[in-house]
Enzyme design. Structure first.
Site, PDB file in Angstrom:
ATOM      1  N   SER A 171       0.842  -1.188   0.000  1.00  0.00           N
ATOM      2  CA  SER A 171       0.000   0.000   0.000  1.00  0.00           C
ATOM      3  C   SER A 171       0.883   1.246   0.000  1.00  0.00           C
ATOM      4  CB  SER A 171      -0.951  -0.023   1.200  1.00  0.00           C
ATOM      5  OG  SER A 171      -1.827   1.080   1.174  1.00  0.00           O
ATOM      6  N   THR A 172       0.791   2.075   1.033  1.00  0.00           N
ATOM      7  CA  THR A 172       1.562   3.319   1.080  1.00  0.00           C
ATOM      8  C   THR A 172       3.062   3.050   0.968  1.00  0.00           C
ATOM      9  OG1 THR A 172      -0.116   4.173   2.581  1.00  0.00           O
ATOM     10  CG2 THR A 172       1.911   5.455   2.370  1.00  0.00           C
ATOM     11  N   HIS A 198      -2.533  -1.135  -3.424  1.00  0.00           N
ATOM     12  CA  HIS A 198      -3.656  -0.217  -3.241  1.00  0.00           C
ATOM     13  C   HIS A 198      -3.454   1.002  -4.148  1.00  0.00           C
ATOM     14  CE1 HIS A 198      -4.349  -1.808   1.131  1.00  0.00           C
ATOM     15  NE2 HIS A 198      -4.644  -2.691   0.206  1.00  0.00           N
ATOM     16  N   MET A 287      -0.316   1.091   5.112  1.00  0.00           N
ATOM     17  CA  MET A 287      -1.148   1.397   6.277  1.00  0.00           C
ATOM     18  C   MET A 287      -2.139   0.273   6.526  1.00  0.00           C
ATOM     19  SD  MET A 287      -2.240   5.376   6.014  1.00  0.00           S
ATOM     20  CE  MET A 287      -2.532   5.392   4.253  1.00  0.00           C
ATOM     21  N   ASP A 290      -4.417  -4.880   5.997  1.00  0.00           N
ATOM     22  CA  ASP A 290      -4.761  -5.704   4.835  1.00  0.00           C
ATOM     23  C   ASP A 290      -3.628  -6.689   4.550  1.00  0.00           C
ATOM     24  OD1 ASP A 290      -6.147  -6.655   2.642  1.00  0.00           O
ATOM     25  OD2 ASP A 290      -5.534  -5.028   1.308  1.00  0.00           O
TER      26      ASP A 290
END
Length: 346
Positions: A171-172, A198, A287, A290
């Site tokens: 993600s991030t 993401h 973050m 998940d």
């Protein structure tokens, strides 16, 4: 309080963003800048900015040039404001070190609640690494370090049984990490590789093309019903969850999971059923949590799990969540993960 510098050449956009930030708990619009040069000059004169929220297309100095200068001089996180027409430039910004990006709302007079929530989540997530450093959960971190030390004593013996597929979730900070992994891949991969990053609709195709330019195996944005082949990397498209039965890829628009679509857990859980003990999973920076439940299923089915370590993550949330469930076999730095992945798929 997170103090944000808003950088945009549009006075209306600056006003809209300023008003939105004022409504967020713990967030404060510190000041504005009308172009990239003004932003760089402002940071040189002020040391109290926690985050830069910056447009890409601006006169005098655009967002990309400003980002390069900011990352050279400061550790201040930068989130880019991107238009759909700037997909390739947005991917470049992530590669250059932007923490994340948000797409500019289509209708500035009626901004959707989901967009505002996403912006707030990304702003607050950009501060997670700093907050962990300033306010560490000492006992929890000690416990994690002990568990990691024990797990890192394991050798590659457990992987010397043949691997049929590799799954990766991020993600991030993920795009930059994924590019590091992609560059380390061998010219040919004996197994298929599945990735969930993401990323919103409209950007994953450009990101797949960017990965493909750096990667030995062919990288594609996945399509529903696509046959699974070795030596191919499948990137989940924005706004679709991706699953596989080991034969085909399936896309769906089931409700968002953990606030996102695509979600890593959908991929990991389906791959665990399809590949059992012949599956290797990697969870990278991001973050939230998940991928952690998916790694539980992978471990139950005999698969092998890697997680990126805290030191090399932009945000340690997703790897930490998996580690805390005690299902991660090895916790490694990003370069070490890239080296391991190279060995596993060749």
């Amino acid at each position: 309080m997170i103090r944000v510098l808003i950088v945009d050449d549009s006075a209306f956009m600056r006003k809209v963003i300023t008003d939105l930030l004022k409504k967020m708990n713990g967030v404060e619009p510190a000041d504005i800048a009308r172009n990239g040069k003004a932003a760089v000059d402002y940071l040189a004169a002020h040391d109290d900015i926690d985050l830069v929220l910056m447009d890409i297309e601006m006169p005098i100095m655009n967002g990309i040039e400003a980002l390069k200068q900011i990352k050279q001089k400061y550790s201040t996180p930068v989130i880019m404001l991107s238009a759909l027409s700037n997909k390739e430039i947005t991917i470049e910004a992530l590669e250059l070190g932007a923490t994340d990006f948000v797409t500019k709302p289509v209708n500035l007079t009626a901004i959707e609640r989901d967009w505002t929530r996403d912006l707030e989540r990304k702003i607050k997530g950009s501060q997670m690494k700093k907050n962990e450093r300033l306010h560490p959960t000492i006992e929890r971190d000690k416990k994690l370090r002990r568990e990691v030390a024990l797990k890192e004593k394991k050798t590659d013996v457990e992987l010397n049984r043949g691997v049929h597929a590799l799954v990766i979730g991020s993600s991030t900070g993920g795009p930059r990490s994924l590019l590091t992994v992609a560059k380390a891949l061998p010219r040919k991969s004996k197994v298929p590789i599945f990735i969930v990053q993401h990323m919103p609709k409209g950007f994953t195709k450009s990101f797949a093309e960017r990965l493909d330019a750096e990667c030995g195996p062919h990288v594609v944005e996945a399509q529903d019903g696509m046959m699974v082949e070795p030596n191919t990397v499948y990137l989940a498209p924005g706004d679709y969850h991706m699953t596989t039965d080991g034969i085909k890829i399936y896309l769906n628009q089931e409700p968002k999971l953990h606030g996102t679509r695509p979600a890593v857990d959908y991929l990991f859980k389906s791959a665990a059923k399809a590949y059992h003990k012949y599956l290797v999973a990697v969870i990278l920076t991001g973050m939230g949590h998940d991928g952690a439940d998916g790694m539980v299923e992978i471990a139950k089915n005999g698969g092998y799990n890697f997680a990126q370590n805290k030191e090399t993550c932009v945000v340690f949330g997703m790897p930490r969540a998996a580690i805390e469930k005690d299902v991660v076999n090895e916790v490694l730095g990003l370069d070490e993960i890239a080296t391991k992945v190279n060995r596993i798929v060749r």
